[in-house]
Design a protein around this motif. Sequence first.
Motif, PDB file in Angstrom:
ATOM      1  N   ARG A   8     -13.265   0.052 -93.597  1.00  0.00           N
ATOM      2  CA  ARG A   8     -11.924   0.582 -93.911  1.00  0.00           C
ATOM      3  C   ARG A   8     -11.798   1.976 -93.328  1.00  0.00           C
ATOM      4  N   ARG A   9     -10.700   2.248 -92.642  1.00  0.00           N
ATOM      5  CA  ARG A   9     -10.469   3.556 -92.014  1.00  0.00           C
ATOM      6  C   ARG A   9      -9.285   4.241 -92.686  1.00  0.00           C
ATOM      7  N   TRP A  16     -13.681  -3.047 -86.712  1.00  0.00           N
ATOM      8  CA  TRP A  16     -14.653  -4.128 -86.696  1.00  0.00           C
ATOM      9  C   TRP A  16     -15.686  -3.865 -85.616  1.00  0.00           C
ATOM     10  N   GLN A  17     -16.919  -4.301 -85.879  1.00  0.00           N
ATOM     11  CA  GLN A  17     -18.012  -4.149 -84.929  1.00  0.00           C
ATOM     12  C   GLN A  17     -18.882  -5.397 -84.954  1.00  0.00           C
ATOM     13  N   ASP A  28     -16.528  -3.791 -80.351  1.00  0.00           N
ATOM     14  CA  ASP A  28     -15.869  -3.148 -81.484  1.00  0.00           C
ATOM     15  C   ASP A  28     -14.383  -3.053 -81.217  1.00  0.00           C
ATOM     16  N   GLY A  29     -13.641  -2.791 -82.272  1.00  0.00           N
ATOM     17  CA  GLY A  29     -12.202  -2.688 -82.138  1.00  0.00           C
ATOM     18  C   GLY A  29     -11.578  -2.177 -83.419  1.00  0.00           C
ATOM     19  N   PHE A  30     -10.256  -2.082 -83.403  1.00  0.00           N
ATOM     20  CA  PHE A  30      -9.512  -1.539 -84.531  1.00  0.00           C
ATOM     21  C   PHE A  30      -8.263  -2.382 -84.739  1.00  0.00           C
ATOM     22  N   ALA A  36      -6.806  -9.436 -89.729  1.00  0.00           N
ATOM     23  CA  ALA A  36      -6.788  -9.323 -88.263  1.00  0.00           C
ATOM     24  C   ALA A  36      -8.127  -8.795 -87.752  1.00  0.00           C
ATOM     25  N   ALA A  37      -8.698  -7.823 -88.437  1.00  0.00           N
ATOM     26  CA  ALA A  37      -9.994  -7.278 -88.035  1.00  0.00           C
ATOM     27  C   ALA A  37     -11.089  -8.339 -88.167  1.00  0.00           C
TER      28      ALA A  37
END
Length: 64
Positions: A8-9, A16-17, A28-30, A36-37
Amino acid sequence: MFEVILTRRKRFGWRWQVCDQSGKIFADGFERTRPAAKYHGERALFFLLSQAYLRNRSAASSED
């Protein structure tokens, strides 16, 4: 062994990683939402595993 990690950001969304056991990040991504993650992380894991399988398969066929 690989795993998908969701973090959680604050108010901005989810990171996600895709990592291995030693913690090395392969993808990784956001994303804005947790579903969605989760989807994108699991999709990246699937593509990572499928590419490794295809590489091993083509290497085995070229040896024959």
